[in-house]
Write an enzyme that holds these catalytic residues in place. Structure first.
Site, PDB file in Angstrom:
ATOM      1  N   GLU A  66       0.822  -1.212   0.000  1.00  0.00           N
ATOM      2  CA  GLU A  66       0.000   0.000   0.000  1.00  0.00           C
ATOM      3  C   GLU A  66       0.858   1.265   0.000  1.00  0.00           C
ATOM      4  O   GLU A  66       1.930   1.290   0.619  1.00  0.00           O
ATOM      5  CB  GLU A  66      -0.888   0.011   1.245  1.00  0.00           C
ATOM      6  N   ASP A 237      -7.849  -4.770   8.624  1.00  0.00           N
ATOM      7  CA  ASP A 237      -7.424  -3.559   7.914  1.00  0.00           C
ATOM      8  C   ASP A 237      -7.294  -3.770   6.408  1.00  0.00           C
ATOM      9  O   ASP A 237      -6.527  -3.082   5.745  1.00  0.00           O
ATOM     10  CB  ASP A 237      -6.118  -3.007   8.517  1.00  0.00           C
TER      11      ASP A 237
HETATM   12  N1  LIG Z   1      -4.602  -0.528  12.175  1.00  0.00           N
HETATM   13  C1  LIG Z   1      -3.335  -0.221  11.993  1.00  0.00           C
HETATM   14  O1  LIG Z   1      -2.988   0.953  11.940  1.00  0.00           O
HETATM   15  C2  LIG Z   1      -2.333  -1.315  11.870  1.00  0.00           C
HETATM   16  C3  LIG Z   1      -0.963  -1.023  11.946  1.00  0.00           C
HETATM   17  C4  LIG Z   1      -0.053  -2.073  11.910  1.00  0.00           C
HETATM   18  C5  LIG Z   1      -0.510  -3.380  11.779  1.00  0.00           C
HETATM   19  N2  LIG Z   1      -1.853  -3.622  11.664  1.00  0.00           N
HETATM   20  C6  LIG Z   1      -2.375  -4.991  11.558  1.00  0.00           C
HETATM   21  O2  LIG Z   1      -2.266  -5.582  12.830  1.00  0.00           O
HETATM   22  C7  LIG Z   1      -2.159  -6.998  12.703  1.00  0.00           C
HETATM   23  C8  LIG Z   1      -1.043  -7.517  13.553  1.00  0.00           C
HETATM   24  O3  LIG Z   1       0.200  -7.039  13.056  1.00  0.00           O
HETATM   25  P1  LIG Z   1       1.559  -7.652  13.601  1.00  0.00           P
HETATM   26  O4  LIG Z   1       2.642  -6.884  12.921  1.00  0.00           O
HETATM   27  O5  LIG Z   1       1.522  -7.705  15.094  1.00  0.00           O
HETATM   28  O6  LIG Z   1       1.433  -9.127  12.995  1.00  0.00           O
HETATM   29  P2  LIG Z   1       2.143 -10.477  13.490  1.00  0.00           P
HETATM   30  O7  LIG Z   1       1.999 -11.442  12.378  1.00  0.00           O
HETATM   31  O8  LIG Z   1       3.498 -10.181  14.010  1.00  0.00           O
HETATM   32  O9  LIG Z   1       1.256 -10.959  14.737  1.00  0.00           O
HETATM   33  C9  LIG Z   1      -0.052 -11.437  14.606  1.00  0.00           C
HETATM   34  C10 LIG Z   1      -0.308 -12.418  15.742  1.00  0.00           C
HETATM   35  O10 LIG Z   1      -1.696 -12.801  15.674  1.00  0.00           O
HETATM   36  C11 LIG Z   1      -1.759 -14.165  16.090  1.00  0.00           C
HETATM   37  N3  LIG Z   1      -3.045 -14.722  15.683  1.00  0.00           N
HETATM   38  C12 LIG Z   1      -3.438 -15.096  14.438  1.00  0.00           C
HETATM   39  N4  LIG Z   1      -4.704 -15.560  14.493  1.00  0.00           N
HETATM   40  C13 LIG Z   1      -5.121 -15.447  15.783  1.00  0.00           C
HETATM   41  C14 LIG Z   1      -6.330 -15.756  16.466  1.00  0.00           C
HETATM   42  N5  LIG Z   1      -7.359 -16.280  15.824  1.00  0.00           N
HETATM   43  N6  LIG Z   1      -6.415 -15.511  17.798  1.00  0.00           N
HETATM   44  C15 LIG Z   1      -5.356 -14.990  18.469  1.00  0.00           C
HETATM   45  N7  LIG Z   1      -4.171 -14.688  17.876  1.00  0.00           N
HETATM   46  C16 LIG Z   1      -4.061 -14.920  16.549  1.00  0.00           C
HETATM   47  C17 LIG Z   1      -0.535 -14.808  15.437  1.00  0.00           C
HETATM   48  O11 LIG Z   1      -0.196 -16.042  16.038  1.00  0.00           O
HETATM   49  C18 LIG Z   1       0.520 -13.715  15.640  1.00  0.00           C
HETATM   50  O12 LIG Z   1       1.249 -13.899  16.833  1.00  0.00           O
HETATM   51  C19 LIG Z   1      -1.964  -7.257  11.216  1.00  0.00           C
HETATM   52  O13 LIG Z   1      -3.191  -7.739  10.698  1.00  0.00           O
HETATM   53  C20 LIG Z   1      -1.608  -5.904  10.636  1.00  0.00           C
HETATM   54  O14 LIG Z   1      -2.023  -5.786   9.300  1.00  0.00           O
HETATM   55  C21 LIG Z   1      -2.763  -2.616  11.726  1.00  0.00           C
END
Ligand SMILES: NC(=O)c1ccc[n+]([C@@H]2O[C@H](COP(=O)([O-])OP(=O)(O)OC[C@H]3O[C@@H](n4cnc5c(N)ncnc54)[C@H](O)[C@@H]3O)[C@@H](O)[C@H]2O)c1
Length: 350
Positions: A66, A237
């Site tokens: 993005e 997101d």
């Molecule tokens: N809204 C925002 O501004 C913003 C900013 C950054 C990241 N994000 C989003 O946040 C999310 C997390 O990012 P990250 O960098 O921490 O990712 P990451 O992959 O490091 O961590 C995600 C975690 O979620 C866990 N997980 C997956 N399915 C699950 C479930 N059903 N129940 C509980 N835990 C579960 C995984 O095991 C993993 O530890 C991503 O989807 C990313 O796109 C959003």
């Protein structure tokens, strides 16, 4: 072979990953989270001034890349960011980013920065800033569902900005919870590892969902959300990437960043296009109400908007001189005569 020497104007300050890590320690993580929350809040207060567009997304089977541009008329910024939930099993991160700040008057870039760390900080600061307006005043306990890359930053921002002192952690992968527990020890938080998301919700006034999962996941079901809870939903997101059961949305007062983007990417993609939502900037500007009753369920349907990255880059730019934590990058071709770009090429003639 020696390279031609760049001229003064060729240089653009570059904040590397190493410089960003050092800067975070030098400023102090708590102070930086609080400062970022204030910078974002200040920019949200002047929201109507900004150029706003839903981010430009390039989807593939494995993820999304993005571009997130915005401008306040004096400064322009964009961030490049990816989201690839499948990366983790290959030892790669789900989210990486870098970004640029430029001078609108000349169009010249002013700053290039790593933004993988900065995104985690700005997302956490944004979440806690939103909670400052929406969460129950006396909240002390947060459920943290999804204990990946963003999670520690979220917990520390809620401690620094909202006074949370207890975090109940749950992840489908217990190794992720163990990692977060180890990173968060000695940070003034009481940490409770949980075996189910239901257990994580016990006694929590705030829940942060920060997972990266399959299409239309249901991390929280309706029965898990009691009255008075504030939901900070970070992980939904992208089109098809949501975390909350639709019934929760129908019971919640929903707050969003930029509706045209959130209706495509946020939890509210599950609702009708005209479902009422409140724009968070209006709460900050005092033209819309935040939480109005203790029993209300408030939902910050966070997707991450370009103005938050603009604020974060503005903050880094303001720290450059005092910290000196940047390198000069020979980024901008700077001919002696602005019309003689070809002539400049001859500087490198062997
Ligand atoms: N809204 C925002 O501004 C913003 C900013 C950054 C990241 N994000 C989003 O946040 C999310 C997390 O990012 P990250 O960098 O921490 O990712 P990451 O992959 O490091 O961590 C995600 C975690 O979620 C866990 N997980 C997956 N399915 C699950 C479930 N059903 N129940 C509980 N835990 C579960 C995984 O095991 C993993 O530890 C991503 O989807 C990313 O796109 C959003």
């Amino acid at each position: 072979m020696s390279l031609p020497q760049p001229s003064e104007r060729a240089f653009v300050p570059f904040v590397s990953v190493a410089a960003m890590m050092t800067l975070i320690h030098q400023v102090g993580l708590d102070r930086m989270l609080r400062d970022l929350a204030d910078y974002i809040e200040d920019d949200f207060r002047r929201w109507p001034l900004f150029d706003k567009t839903p981010r430009v997304a390039s989807h593939s089977t494995d993820g999304v890349i993005e571009l997130m541009p915005t401008s306040d008329g004096a400064l322009y910024s964009f961030k490049y960011v990816n989201g690839h939930p499948k990366n983790m099993k290959d030892g790669l991160q789900t989210v990486t980013a870098f970004g640029l700040l430029a001078d609108v008057a000349t169009g010249y870039p002013m700053l290039l920065s790593e933004m993988t760390l900065l995104t985690a900080l700005r997302t956490a600061a944004m979440s806690a800033m939103a909670a400052r307006h929406l969460a129950p005043r006396d909240a002390t306990t947060m459920a943290m569902i999804g204990n990946g890359a963003q999670s520690e930053f979220q917990c520390l921002a809620f401690r620094a900005i909202c006074g949370i002192h207890t975090v109940r952690l749950y992840d489908v992968d217990p190794a992720a919870t163990a990692k977060a527990m180890a990173n968060l020890r000695d940070q003034g938080l009481t940490l409770i590892p949980c075996k189910t998301p239901e257990e994580a919700m016990e006694g929590a006034q705030i829940v942060t969902t920060c997972t990266a999962d399959k299409q239309f996941a249901t991390i929280l079901t309706d029965n898990m959300i009691g009255s008075g809870i504030h939901i900070n939903a970070i992980g939904g997101d992208c089109p098809g990437k949501t975390e909350l059961h639709r019934d929760i949305l129908l019971r919640s007062e929903i707050f969003v960043e930029f509706p045209p983007q959130t209706r495509i990417e946020g939890e509210i993609q599950q609702l009708d296009d005209d479902h009422p939502v409140t724009e968070l900037w209006q709460v900050i500007a005092g033209t819309a109400a935040g939480r109005t009753a203790p029993a209300q369920i408030t939902l910050f349907d966070s997707v991450g908007f370009a103005i938050e990255d603009f604020s974060a880059l503005r903050y880094i730019r303001d720290r450059l001189e005092e910290t000196g934590l940047y390198q000069q990058l020979d980024l901008l071709a700077d001919p002696d005569d602005p019309r003689d770009l070809f002539g400049m090429l001859q500087r490198a003639q062997p």
